[in-house]
Design a protein around this motif. Structure first.
Motif, PDB file in Angstrom:
ATOM      1  N   GLU A  79      44.523  35.814  29.183  1.00  0.00           N
ATOM      2  CA  GLU A  79      45.723  34.971  29.134  1.00  0.00           C
ATOM      3  C   GLU A  79      46.879  35.630  29.899  1.00  0.00           C
ATOM      4  OE1 GLU A  79      47.078  33.369  25.200  1.00  0.00           O
ATOM      5  OE2 GLU A  79      47.093  31.755  26.687  1.00  0.00           O
ATOM      6  N   GLN A  80      47.123  36.925  29.586  1.00  0.00           N
ATOM      7  CA  GLN A  80      48.226  37.651  30.246  1.00  0.00           C
ATOM      8  C   GLN A  80      48.052  37.701  31.756  1.00  0.00           C
ATOM      9  OE1 GLN A  80      47.904  41.367  28.206  1.00  0.00           O
ATOM     10  NE2 GLN A  80      48.677  40.441  26.311  1.00  0.00           N
ATOM     11  N   GLN A  81      46.815  37.804  32.206  1.00  0.00           N
ATOM     12  CA  GLN A  81      46.553  37.930  33.645  1.00  0.00           C
ATOM     13  C   GLN A  81      46.572  36.577  34.363  1.00  0.00           C
ATOM     14  OE1 GLN A  81      45.951  40.792  35.382  1.00  0.00           O
ATOM     15  NE2 GLN A  81      46.179  42.096  33.599  1.00  0.00           N
ATOM     16  N   GLY A  82      46.784  35.496  33.615  1.00  0.00           N
ATOM     17  CA  GLY A  82      46.886  34.167  34.242  1.00  0.00           C
ATOM     18  C   GLY A  82      45.549  33.485  34.472  1.00  0.00           C
ATOM     19  N   VAL A  83      44.479  34.028  33.875  1.00  0.00           N
ATOM     20  CA  VAL A  83      43.155  33.438  34.114  1.00  0.00           C
ATOM     21  C   VAL A  83      43.069  32.032  33.505  1.00  0.00           C
ATOM     22  CG1 VAL A  83      40.670  33.676  33.649  1.00  0.00           C
ATOM     23  CG2 VAL A  83      42.015  35.676  34.331  1.00  0.00           C
ATOM     24  N   PHE A  84      43.673  31.839  32.313  1.00  0.00           N
ATOM     25  CA  PHE A  84      43.568  30.511  31.695  1.00  0.00           C
ATOM     26  C   PHE A  84      44.431  29.481  32.423  1.00  0.00           C
ATOM     27  CE2 PHE A  84      42.379  33.072  27.769  1.00  0.00           C
ATOM     28  CZ  PHE A  84      41.014  32.954  28.045  1.00  0.00           C
ATOM     29  N   ASP A  85      45.557  29.923  32.988  1.00  0.00           N
ATOM     30  CA  ASP A  85      46.353  28.993  33.811  1.00  0.00           C
ATOM     31  C   ASP A  85      45.516  28.519  34.989  1.00  0.00           C
ATOM     32  OD1 ASP A  85      48.564  29.262  32.224  1.00  0.00           O
ATOM     33  OD2 ASP A  85      49.483  30.857  33.444  1.00  0.00           O
TER      34      ASP A  85
END
Ligand SMILES: O=C(O)CCC(=O)C(=O)O
Ligand SMILES: [Fe+2]
Length: 257
Positions: A79-85
């Motif tokens: 989530e923090q690394q932007g993978v879910f975005d």
């Protein structure tokens, strides 16, 4: 590495063309090493105590597992690394939280038959996170790029001549693939199980508000691709010992489907 948000165009177009993308070095290595140790220890304990089922993937050596509430840090880091975005951009259907799982490729496993996960008509996204360094020796997944663009029957896939690649990678690497890309688990020739975490959005995602509450939050080993009854066990045994038989059977069956 370039932040994912800056790279989104290129990642989206690779994903559309190949059906998968790889993002190296996303999740923290020491924490994953500790989780891999827990998964392997729990497997050894369950096996020793006779708690494992028979058949259900234990003969081919490819099991599913729930990686336990202690693996939540992987979700948080993704989530923090932007993978879910990125996932939500690639597939607007991925609304809910994912199902949380893991593929345990056991020592001495055999090749799986090539397959797509779930139904080809309803593809979904799968995020895999390597929990250990993975190469040919411990069964890096085989994947055939670009096979998501049409609904192959097994014989059409087998005759397509499309080249396969192996998803080798280091602990903490992430691969994102569409379930409809043809792939298979491969033999693990080492003496240590290869765990690979899996976040999947079949039917839009998990039915639980918090998928880490599944199985009482405990690491749990689950059947994969085969049932436990006698005929499933016979079939699993035959496919494990005579891979060509499995290929021939699936080839012929798909012609008459
Ligand atoms: O463990 C792997 O490398 C892939 C396993 C797989 O594709 C499956 O069990 O459906
Ligand atoms: Fe699969």
């Amino acid at each position: 590495m370039m932040p994912l948000a800056q790279n989104i165009q290129e990642l989206s177009s690779t994903f559309a063309r190949e059906g998968y993308i790889v993002l190296p070095g996303i999740v923290s290595k020491p924490k994953l090493a500790d989780l891999a140790h827990k998964l392997r220890s729990e497997f050894a304990r369950a096996k020793e105590k006779g708690e494992l089922f028979s058949g259900g993937g234990t003969i081919t050596g490819h099991l599913n597992c729930f990686p336990g509430a202690e693996s939540r840090f992987v979700y948080e880091e993704l989530e923090q690394q932007g993978v879910f975005d990125l996932i939500r951009k690639l597939s607007p259907a991925a609304e809910r939280m994912p199902n949380v799982g893991c593929n345990m490729n056991l020592p001495n496993s055999s090749s799986q038959n090539s397959h797509v996960d779930g139904y080809a008509a309803t593809p979904f996204i799968i995020v895999n996170v390597a929990a250990v360094d993975t190469d040919i020796s411990n069964g890096a997944t085989e994947i055939v790029p670009g096979t998501h663009t049409r609904d192959y029957k097994y014989w059409q896939y087998a005759l397509s001549g499309k080249p396969a690649i192996r998803l080798k990678g280091n602990v903490g690497d992430v691969s994102i693939r569409l379930s409809s890309v043809w792939h298979r688990g491969m033999p693990n020739k080492t003496d240590a199980a290869r765990p690979m975490l899996a976040f999947t959005w079949e039917n839009g995602g998990s039915e639980l508000a918090d998928p880490y509450t599944a199985h009482g939050g405990k690491i749990t080993f689950l059947t994969n691709r085969y049932g436990q009854n006698l005929s499933s066990r016979v079939r699993e045994r035959a496919f494990a010992t005579m891979p060509a038989l499995g290929t021939g059977y699936l080839f012929m069956r798909s012609i008459f489907q």
